[in-house]
Design an enzyme around this catalytic site. Structure first.
Site, PDB file in Angstrom:
ATOM      1  N   SER A   1       0.805  -1.228   0.000  1.00 33.58           N
ATOM      2  CA  SER A   1       0.000   0.000   0.000  1.00 33.58           C
ATOM      3  C   SER A   1       0.837   1.277   0.000  1.00 33.58           C
ATOM      4  CB  SER A   1      -0.939   0.016   1.208  1.00 33.58           C
ATOM      5  OG  SER A   1      -0.189   0.078   2.410  1.00 33.58           O
TER       6      SER A   1
ATOM      7  N   LYS B   1       0.570   4.866   6.810  1.00 28.23           N
ATOM      8  CA  LYS B   1       0.050   5.667   5.702  1.00 28.23           C
ATOM      9  C   LYS B   1       0.705   7.048   5.746  1.00 28.23           C
ATOM     10  CE  LYS B   1      -3.001   2.414   4.756  1.00 28.23           C
ATOM     11  NZ  LYS B   1      -2.845   1.516   3.582  1.00 28.23           N
TER      12      LYS B   1
END
Length: 334
Positions: free
Chosen positions: A113, A188
């Site tokens: 990701s 993230k």
């Protein structure tokens, strides 16, 4: 009449003058005798002192003082390396635990990701010290945070089938030398913070407070919105809007807008900022904030709030200040 006798001799038949020679030899022998007597007396005194002492003489190298401490002359035998090894291991583990708890912790990247910034299997070091002083994450930082709830429900926990290896992993994870397989943490990039308005429509770009972001860190071939564009979102205070760099393969804030918080992450769930890729060595790199987040006006909405609020407060207090001033003037006149 008889003869007058003045003196008598001690022995009969001694020749004349023999008494004088005897007296002289006695006088010359006296000093020698006195020296011998003095030496004998000194020897007798030393013998008396030796007999009066009840403690046998001790070797200086083996003597100890009253406290039981060894004398300086005795050398101490060095401790065996194998006896010191457990102590060294214990100290190292305690230091590692303290560092993990308060300073830096290692985390492993389990998914794609965050490509190409981070690859699967990379080990990143996370700064845990700064949040202790009240610092909050800023736009552009790569952060590790706990699952806010429901983000990783379908993710399986990967552990070794070998019980011994699982035990070793648990110990090393506890002291921070190895990422934990039980903790559900995510990594993230912070795109917007509390008070910001973030949006991404069509093929992008992502906009924060109306300012378009130039995002060179986005995975090649992806659009800024990926496959999930979104309308403007107002980020609540104390929360963050986060997105992965691989926009087509990241279940980030965009995919959790139907959950409490509208897809945002509480600041309190943030463990810390990832600041360096430490392993493998050929992937070593720092994780700085991209220059796009330094654009003028990006934080205009938040930056203008204190001055505007201060001006509004000053206007509201102006009548009160005038009343106090008028009363003071009246008192002076009276």
């Amino acid at each position: 009449m008889g003869d007058l006798v003045i003196g008598a001799r001690s022995g009969a038949g001694e020749p004349e003058g023999s008494g004088r020679r005897a007296a002289r030899s006695a006088e010359s022998a006296a000093p020698a005798a006195s020296v011998e007597e003095a030496a004998a007396q000194t020897a007798d005194e030393q013998g008396d002192e030796a007999e009066g002492s009840s403690e046998p003489p001790q070797d200086k190298a083996e003597s100890t003082d009253e406290s039981g401490a060894e004398a300086p002359g005795k050398q101490r035998k060095p401790r065996s390396f194998w006896k010191e090894l457990p102590i060294l291991i214990g100290i190292a583990l305690v230091l590692a635990l303290v560092i993990k708890t308060f300073f830096v912790q290692a985390f492993s990247i389990p998914s794609e990701s965050m490509q190409n910034t981070l690859q699967v299997g990379d080990r990143v070091l996370v700064d845990k010290l700064t949040p202790w002083f009240g610092a909050e994450p800023e736009r552009g930082e790569v952060v590790v945070f706990h699952d806010p709830g429901g983000w990783l429900n379908d993710e399986p926990v990967k552990q070794s089938d070998n019980s011994f290896l699982r035990g070793v992993q648990d110990v090393l994870s506890f002291v921070g030398l190895m990422p934990s397989a039980n903790e559900k943490d995510l990594i993230k990039r912070v795109i917007a913070v509390g008070g910001d308005t973030v949006e991404c429509e069509g093929d992008g770009p992502v906009k924060v407070n109306g300012i378009a972001l130039n995002e060179p860190y986005v995975y090649p071939g992806n659009t800024p919105c990926g496959l999930h564009p979104f309308a403007p979102v107002k980020v609540p205070k104390g929360r963050l809007w986060v997105m992965g760099d691989h926009r087509a393969d990241s279940l980030d804030s965009r995919f959790h807008m139907d959950q409490p918080g509208g897809g945002t992450v509480p600041v309190d769930d943030v463990i810390g900022r990832a600041f360096v890729v430490a392993w493998p060595i050929d992937h070593w790199s720092t994780l700085p904030v991209p220059a796009t987040f330094d654009q003028k006006g990006l934080a205009a909405a938040g930056a203008l709030t204190p001055p505007v609020g201060g001006a509004a407060g000053a206007v509201a207090l102006l009548p009160l200040v005038r009343r106090v001033r008028n009363r003071t003037d009246r008192r002076k006149e009276s």
